[in-house]
Motif scaffolding. Sequence first.
Motif, mmCIF file in Angstrom:
data_model
loop_
_atom_site.group_PDB
_atom_site.id
_atom_site.type_symbol
_atom_site.label_atom_id
_atom_site.label_comp_id
_atom_site.label_asym_id
_atom_site.label_seq_id
_atom_site.Cartn_x
_atom_site.Cartn_y
_atom_site.Cartn_z
ATOM 1 N N ILE A 208 19.314 -53.705 -21.933
ATOM 2 C CA ILE A 208 18.241 -53.280 -21.022
ATOM 3 C C ILE A 208 17.765 -54.440 -20.126
ATOM 4 C CG2 ILE A 208 15.851 -52.384 -20.916
ATOM 5 C CD1 ILE A 208 17.594 -50.228 -22.013
ATOM 6 N N THR B 29 18.280 -54.945 -16.145
ATOM 7 C CA THR B 29 17.116 -55.021 -15.245
ATOM 8 C C THR B 29 17.249 -56.237 -14.321
ATOM 9 O OG1 THR B 29 15.825 -54.125 -17.075
ATOM 10 C CG2 THR B 29 14.585 -54.913 -15.174
ATOM 11 N N ARG C 186 19.580 -45.404 -29.955
ATOM 12 C CA ARG C 186 18.295 -45.680 -29.318
ATOM 13 C C ARG C 186 17.303 -44.533 -29.557
ATOM 14 N NH1 ARG C 186 15.801 -48.486 -25.248
ATOM 15 N NH2 ARG C 186 14.556 -47.165 -23.878
ATOM 16 N N LYS D 61 23.237 -44.466 -26.955
ATOM 17 C CA LYS D 61 22.086 -43.603 -26.645
ATOM 18 C C LYS D 61 21.566 -42.927 -27.918
ATOM 19 C CE LYS D 61 24.056 -41.190 -23.281
ATOM 20 N NZ LYS D 61 24.243 -40.220 -22.202
ATOM 21 N N SER E 256 19.231 -43.642 -22.088
ATOM 22 C CA SER E 256 19.907 -44.784 -21.472
ATOM 23 C C SER E 256 18.963 -45.972 -21.266
ATOM 24 C CB SER E 256 20.489 -44.372 -20.117
ATOM 25 O OG SER E 256 19.433 -44.084 -19.210
ATOM 26 N N GLY E 257 17.671 -45.735 -21.451
ATOM 27 C CA GLY E 257 16.692 -46.799 -21.201
ATOM 28 C C GLY E 257 16.304 -46.893 -19.743
ATOM 29 N N ARG F 161 18.197 -41.200 -14.453
ATOM 30 C CA ARG F 161 18.683 -41.726 -15.736
ATOM 31 C C ARG F 161 19.156 -40.638 -16.670
ATOM 32 N NH1 ARG F 161 14.471 -38.644 -15.049
ATOM 33 N NH2 ARG F 161 12.953 -38.636 -16.704
ATOM 34 N N CYS G 138 12.555 -47.395 -19.145
ATOM 35 C CA CYS G 138 12.078 -48.765 -19.434
ATOM 36 C C CYS G 138 12.476 -49.706 -18.296
ATOM 37 C CB CYS G 138 12.708 -49.289 -20.718
ATOM 38 S SG CYS G 138 12.210 -48.390 -22.152
ATOM 39 N N SER H 83 23.767 -49.153 -18.937
ATOM 40 C CA SER H 83 22.791 -50.103 -19.479
ATOM 41 C C SER H 83 23.264 -50.744 -20.787
ATOM 42 C CB SER H 83 21.454 -49.396 -19.699
ATOM 43 O OG SER H 83 21.624 -48.344 -20.615
ATOM 44 N N ASN H 84 24.286 -50.174 -21.422
ATOM 45 C CA ASN H 84 24.749 -50.728 -22.698
ATOM 46 C C ASN H 84 25.630 -51.954 -22.538
ATOM 47 O OD1 ASN H 84 25.123 -47.332 -23.423
ATOM 48 N ND2 ASN H 84 23.466 -48.639 -24.157
#
Lengths: 198, 455
Positions: A182, A186, A130, A127, A16-17, A12, A20, A177-178
């Motif tokens: 998130i 996933t 965040r 990013k 970027s998450g 990652r 998580c 991821s944006n």
Amino acid sequence: MESKQLIIAVSREFGSGGHCIAEELARRFGLPMYDRNILEHVADEKKVDSRNLEKYDELPKNRLFSRTVRGFSNSPQEQIANMQFNFLRKKAGEGESFVIVGRCAESILKGYPGLVTIFVLGDMEAKIERIAHINKVSKSDAEQMIDRYDKKRKAYHNHYCQMKWGDSRNYDLCINSNKLGIERTTDTLEQYIRERIK
Amino acid sequence: MDLLMMAQIAAGMIFIFMFALIVSEKVERHIVTLLSGCAMFLIVFGLCMHSTSAMVKTLNLGNILHMSFWYQPYSVLEESSGINWSTIIFIAGMMIMVEGMARVGFFRWLCMTIAKFVRYQVVPIFITFMIMSAVLAMFIDSITVILFLAAVTIELAQLLRFHPVPMILSEIFCANLGGSATMCGDPPNIIIGTSLGYSFADFITNTGVIAGISLVAVVIYFYVAYRKELQPVGRTTDVPTVYPNPMDAITDKRGFVLSCAVFGITVLMLITHAQTGMTVALIGVLSAVATLLAAGRHAPMLLKKIDYKTLLFFIGLFMVVGGLEQTGILETIAFYIGEISGGNQMLMVAIIIWISAVASAFVDNIPFAATMIPVIKTLALTTNAELSVLAWALSMGTDVGGSATPIGASANVVGTSVAAREGHPISWAQYCRRSVPATILVLIISTIFIWVRYL
């Protein structure tokens, strides 16, 4: 897929998450997750304080201040990295399924049929938002943090692996991821992994 | 531009390129030195100098065929240049002997016996291990000494609940110091001894005395510096009831006795080699043959364990230094040092000790020593300086200077690596905090000793 083993290796970009997402994937698939906690396992095994090891976690070797003699290196960063790689190889070799964040896992564990490799990236603006929100810092500080961490991760990865960090040819899937957020990122990854293990 | 100047520039560039590549670790160092050696032969000797005699002189193969290479009943100052085959053969022989000793469990047995002798008390272990490290390193390469000592120290640290890093750092320092005491202790000394024709006795009565005095000083220094960190950690009630038995370390009793005998006889041969006329090359070969015979069916395994890469590294290195020597570039450096010191020997000694030490703290001290030998030879010829005094200064500077940083000497790299693998990573700051003052202390002792005794 014939193999019952599932190893999800998540690389990652900072902010970027990805971490998580890895945590959530571990929860959804009921797998243990390894990240810097590998060092706690190593420290337990060696009966030492894990804090002494953590300061060298995911850091590149300093070439100028390092020397190797008959396979022995004085670089603590290199030693800690090798400890983590050996830990991962051992777990994978024992047939364990797990989620692993970073630690060059996509290269170190290459060849395991149950390995799914993912690279999570993100738009710079998102990013920064965040990181500024999570760490309660200004946007310029957040941007500096992102630059600093990504530079280190890249140098760390590229020192130990042939393929470059973030190079799409190195991963099964690269995802921003944006674009979906998130949670939906996933979901998408979960769906992909379920397809892979069918 | 004349051909000689071109040769000097090319030789200098090859040397700098070789050093940079060694430091970068991009290519294995034996490949670097061998390729640099070949480049020196082709470009410098071939293209620039058109000199086959320089090639032959640097290869130095004829030297091995001379009787004096193996047996020299009287002491002479050798005019050896090029590949130092004595050093290579001796180191190869010692590698085999040490592998033989390691196979039968000698080092672990020795460490555990000493720990048992001092009743497993931390401070006495700390002091005796430092002394043992220095004494063993006088005869055995410091990498092997530290490899075993560090592993046993960590084992004892887990058993007796003390922090192993201070003890390992002290052992590393003492191994480097012990190596400076004898001709066979550290590669720079072997090169200095075989290149300049000094005996074991010459070293032990000169650098050996300096190392002895320094050892007393550093044992006290390290004790004072580390006494608080050596306190047992955790509950004092956690004392072990069962201690390891030293005899369990021995894997082959017959082999153990034979290895001890080979080691003892080798030490005796080294101590008396000036009297017996046996050269270090011959001693190396005899020790290796005796070890292989004693090992019996394990002999092929010992041969496999020889560090061929290090031997090739030496060969390539001597080729490069031979090139520098033949082009006369090192003479220029020598004249420069002579000019700076204005013929003042005290200043000359100080320059050699301290520059060697600073250089050895950051780069491999073996190429440095090999390069400096022709320099001090020229200095002795062109000024009124005594060659032996410059040799002792070079020896102490290169051997001790390497102790200052984690990358200064091979033992430091191996010791810190063994510690890190067992969960005790050692940073540069942690290493240098105690080792830099200790290095400065020994360098001051060495400088003053040489000034007072010889000048």
